[in-house]
Design a protein around this motif. Structure first.
Motif, PDB file in Angstrom:
ATOM      1  N   GLN A  39       9.334   5.523  17.353  1.00 29.45           N
ATOM      2  CA  GLN A  39       9.103   6.941  17.087  1.00 29.45           C
ATOM      3  C   GLN A  39       8.977   7.198  15.594  1.00 29.45           C
ATOM      4  N   SER A  40       9.787   6.504  14.806  1.00 29.76           N
ATOM      5  CA  SER A  40       9.732   6.670  13.359  1.00 29.76           C
ATOM      6  C   SER A  40       8.390   6.211  12.797  1.00 29.76           C
ATOM      7  N   GLN A  41       7.882   5.082  13.284  1.00 31.36           N
ATOM      8  CA  GLN A  41       6.590   4.582  12.806  1.00 31.36           C
ATOM      9  C   GLN A  41       5.449   5.514  13.208  1.00 31.36           C
ATOM     10  N   ALA A  42       5.493   6.050  14.430  1.00 29.25           N
ATOM     11  CA  ALA A  42       4.467   7.002  14.849  1.00 29.25           C
ATOM     12  C   ALA A  42       4.492   8.235  13.961  1.00 29.25           C
ATOM     13  N   LYS A  43       5.690   8.681  13.608  1.00 28.10           N
ATOM     14  CA  LYS A  43       5.823   9.808  12.681  1.00 28.10           C
ATOM     15  C   LYS A  43       5.212   9.463  11.329  1.00 28.10           C
ATOM     16  N   GLN A  44       5.441   8.239  10.864  1.00 25.00           N
ATOM     17  CA  GLN A  44       4.891   7.809   9.576  1.00 25.00           C
ATOM     18  C   GLN A  44       3.359   7.856   9.584  1.00 25.00           C
ATOM     19  N   VAL A  45       2.758   7.322  10.647  1.00 22.85           N
ATOM     20  CA  VAL A  45       1.295   7.311  10.721  1.00 22.85           C
ATOM     21  C   VAL A  45       0.757   8.737  10.753  1.00 22.85           C
ATOM     22  N   LEU A  93      -3.063  19.944  11.428  1.00 22.58           N
ATOM     23  CA  LEU A  93      -2.780  18.804  12.292  1.00 22.58           C
ATOM     24  C   LEU A  93      -2.972  17.503  11.510  1.00 22.58           C
ATOM     25  N   PRO A  94      -2.251  16.439  11.874  1.00 24.89           N
ATOM     26  CA  PRO A  94      -2.604  15.115  11.355  1.00 24.89           C
ATOM     27  C   PRO A  94      -4.020  14.776  11.788  1.00 24.89           C
ATOM     28  N   GLY A  95      -4.851  14.341  10.851  1.00 29.04           N
ATOM     29  CA  GLY A  95      -6.234  14.041  11.187  1.00 29.04           C
ATOM     30  C   GLY A  95      -6.775  12.914  10.333  1.00 29.04           C
ATOM     31  N   LYS A  96      -7.827  12.286  10.827  1.00 30.96           N
ATOM     32  CA  LYS A  96      -8.524  11.253  10.056  1.00 30.96           C
ATOM     33  C   LYS A  96     -10.012  11.422  10.273  1.00 30.96           C
ATOM     34  N   SER A  97     -10.747  11.478   9.166  1.00 28.94           N
ATOM     35  CA  SER A  97     -12.192  11.640   9.247  1.00 28.94           C
ATOM     36  C   SER A  97     -12.897  10.333   8.921  1.00 28.94           C
ATOM     37  N   GLY A  98     -14.171  10.279   9.270  1.00 25.72           N
ATOM     38  CA  GLY A  98     -15.019   9.140   8.948  1.00 25.72           C
ATOM     39  C   GLY A  98     -16.387   9.639   8.548  1.00 25.72           C
ATOM     40  N   VAL A 155       0.861  -1.184   0.000  1.00 30.40           N
ATOM     41  CA  VAL A 155       0.000   0.000   0.000  1.00 30.40           C
ATOM     42  C   VAL A 155       0.895   1.230   0.000  1.00 30.40           C
ATOM     43  N   GLY A 156       0.481   2.269  -0.732  1.00 34.86           N
ATOM     44  CA  GLY A 156       1.301   3.458  -0.854  1.00 34.86           C
ATOM     45  C   GLY A 156       1.096   4.458   0.258  1.00 34.86           C
ATOM     46  N   ARG A 157       1.704   5.627   0.074  1.00 29.92           N
ATOM     47  CA  ARG A 157       1.635   6.681   1.083  1.00 29.92           C
ATOM     48  C   ARG A 157       1.321   8.036   0.449  1.00 29.92           C
ATOM     49  N   ALA A 176       2.170  11.377   9.565  1.00 27.35           N
ATOM     50  CA  ALA A 176       2.399  11.998   8.261  1.00 27.35           C
ATOM     51  C   ALA A 176       1.341  11.579   7.249  1.00 27.35           C
ATOM     52  N   VAL A 177       1.005  10.298   7.243  1.00 24.13           N
ATOM     53  CA  VAL A 177      -0.011   9.819   6.303  1.00 24.13           C
ATOM     54  C   VAL A 177      -1.380  10.378   6.674  1.00 24.13           C
ATOM     55  N   MET A 178      -1.650  10.542   7.966  1.00 22.32           N
ATOM     56  CA  MET A 178      -2.894  11.195   8.379  1.00 22.32           C
ATOM     57  C   MET A 178      -2.967  12.621   7.841  1.00 22.32           C
ATOM     58  N   LEU A 179      -1.850  13.346   7.929  1.00 21.77           N
ATOM     59  CA  LEU A 179      -1.846  14.731   7.481  1.00 21.77           C
ATOM     60  C   LEU A 179      -2.095  14.845   5.980  1.00 21.77           C
ATOM     61  N   THR A 180      -1.469  13.945   5.204  1.00 21.07           N
ATOM     62  CA  THR A 180      -1.538  14.067   3.750  1.00 21.07           C
ATOM     63  C   THR A 180      -2.695  13.307   3.122  1.00 21.07           C
ATOM     64  N   CYS A 181      -3.260  12.317   3.851  1.00 21.49           N
ATOM     65  CA  CYS A 181      -4.268  11.441   3.235  1.00 21.49           C
ATOM     66  C   CYS A 181      -5.493  11.198   4.107  1.00 21.49           C
ATOM     67  N   GLY A 182      -5.570  11.799   5.284  1.00 17.50           N
ATOM     68  CA  GLY A 182      -6.565  11.398   6.265  1.00 17.50           C
ATOM     69  C   GLY A 182      -7.965  11.924   6.061  1.00 17.50           C
ATOM     70  N   THR A 183      -8.130  12.894   5.164  1.00 20.95           N
ATOM     71  CA  THR A 183      -9.467  13.467   4.959  1.00 20.95           C
ATOM     72  C   THR A 183      -9.873  13.348   3.491  1.00 20.95           C
ATOM     73  N   TYR A 184      -9.655  12.130   2.965  1.00 25.14           N
ATOM     74  CA  TYR A 184     -10.051  11.808   1.597  1.00 25.14           C
ATOM     75  C   TYR A 184      -9.355  12.757   0.613  1.00 25.14           C
ATOM     76  N   ASP A 185     -10.089  13.275  -0.363  1.00 22.89           N
ATOM     77  CA  ASP A 185      -9.439  14.155  -1.333  1.00 22.89           C
ATOM     78  C   ASP A 185      -9.564  15.625  -0.939  1.00 22.89           C
ATOM     79  N   ALA A 186      -9.694  15.885   0.375  1.00 22.42           N
ATOM     80  CA  ALA A 186      -9.681  17.255   0.889  1.00 22.42           C
ATOM     81  C   ALA A 186      -8.537  17.449   1.872  1.00 22.42           C
ATOM     82  N   ALA A 187      -7.500  16.593   1.788  1.00 26.03           N
ATOM     83  CA  ALA A 187      -6.408  16.642   2.764  1.00 26.03           C
ATOM     84  C   ALA A 187      -5.635  17.952   2.689  1.00 26.03           C
TER      85      ALA A 187
END
Length: 312
Positions: free
Chosen positions: A232-238, A260-265, A94-96, A240-251
């Protein structure tokens, strides 16, 4: 649940109360997710918000103790649970990158050989759930145990009616799973995977529960009991992906407004992380055209404006 303390105290409660007053005066709240019958009847003017500090202290306003359908919020926790088990190997499947397409789109999968753009679109979440299922034999059960422990709420559970509703209207998810399986990117039988995925999305929890459960990302991978889930690196990764991809195509818009890093539902919830400081969850079921809570985004925008807390 005390494992770390913040460097200084911040008066979160007055900030939350001010935000709630402003949201109450906001006329447009969007519409609930009507393509999931179990969610369509939600009142779009419901609103709750909670902030959890690193030591487990929680502040809240409105319907912050009211359980709601978490939907895609659970993708963050499933990602963390699998990443903790298999590490960087996950990123071969899976990508990032942001998708730029709707969360249930099939378009990119064909010309990218069955590798989803990121873990938070439906295709990517199916891959992560599949890989966690291979490693645990019960991905949804593993998720539930984790969330009960981190939130301190043993009553958290799946909603059978919502899961059944998702399953009855899950043809697009089934198509995504079968398509990725044709490229060898799914290990488990599709019916097993879909059952796990729909159960995962049906989990109900409150803003307080989810703010607490997300705390490990603000603590750089440390769980509520002091044990380490992620490096710490993995937490940073998660994050980061939340910030760039967490709100669908409105990130991009979310990063611009909230920072902020975020994730919507599509149940109307949004979780957000201030690394090293606190975590948040806001809920209001009225959505915009991209599937994000209208009042939720507005509330988080005001929070970072009023407090000055963001990653930028």
């Amino acid at each position: 649940m005390v494992i770390m303390t913040t460097t200084s105290s911040f008066a979160f409660q007055p900030v939350l109360e001010r935000i709630a007053e402003e949201i109450e005066r906001t006329p447009g709240r969007g519409r609930p997710a009507d393509y999931i019958p179990a969610l369509a009847a939600c009142d779009p003017r419901r609103f709750g918000m909670a902030v959890a500090e690193l030591d487990g202290t929680v502040y809240g306003v409105g319907d912050w103790r009211r359980p709601f359908s978490t939907q895609s919020l659970t993708k963050v926790f499933t990602l963390a649970l699998d990443l903790a088990r298999e590490g960087d190997e996950l990123w071969e499947h899976v990508g990032r990158e942001p998708s730029g397409n709707p969360f249930n789109s099939l378009i990119q999968l064909e010309y990218e050989n069955g590798i989803p753009r990121n873990p938070f679109i439906n295709a990517g979440a199916l891959v992560v759930t599949d890989r966690l299922q291979t490693r645990t034999s019960d991905a949804a059960g593993e998720l539930l145990t984790f969330l009960r422990t981190e939130s301190g709420n043993p009553a958290l559970d799946f909603d059978k009616d919502v899961a059944a509703s998702e399953s009855a209207h899950g043809d697009r998810n089934a198509a995504l799973a079968h398509f990725m399986a044709s490229y060898g990117n799914i290990d488990n039988p599709i019916p097993v995977l879909l059952d796990q995925y729909f159960r995962q999305c049906s989990l109900t929890a409150s803003c307080a529960d989810l703010a607490l459960a997300t705390g490990f990302l603000a603590r750089h991978g440390i769980r509520a009991d002091g044990s380490r889930l992620l490096t710490q690196s993995q937490a940073k990764q998660v994050n980061a992906v939340m910030l760039t991809c967490g709100t669908y195509d409105a990130a991009g818009e979310f990063a611009y407004r909230v920072g902020l890093p975020g994730k919507s539902g599509v149940g109307g919830g949004i979780i957000a992380v201030v690394p090293g400081r606190c975590t948040l969850c806001v809920w209001s079921p009225g959505l915009d055209e991209r599937g994000n809570s209208v009042a939720g985004v507005a509330a988080l925008d005001r929070f970072t404006t009023l407090t000055g807390l963001s990653v930028f």
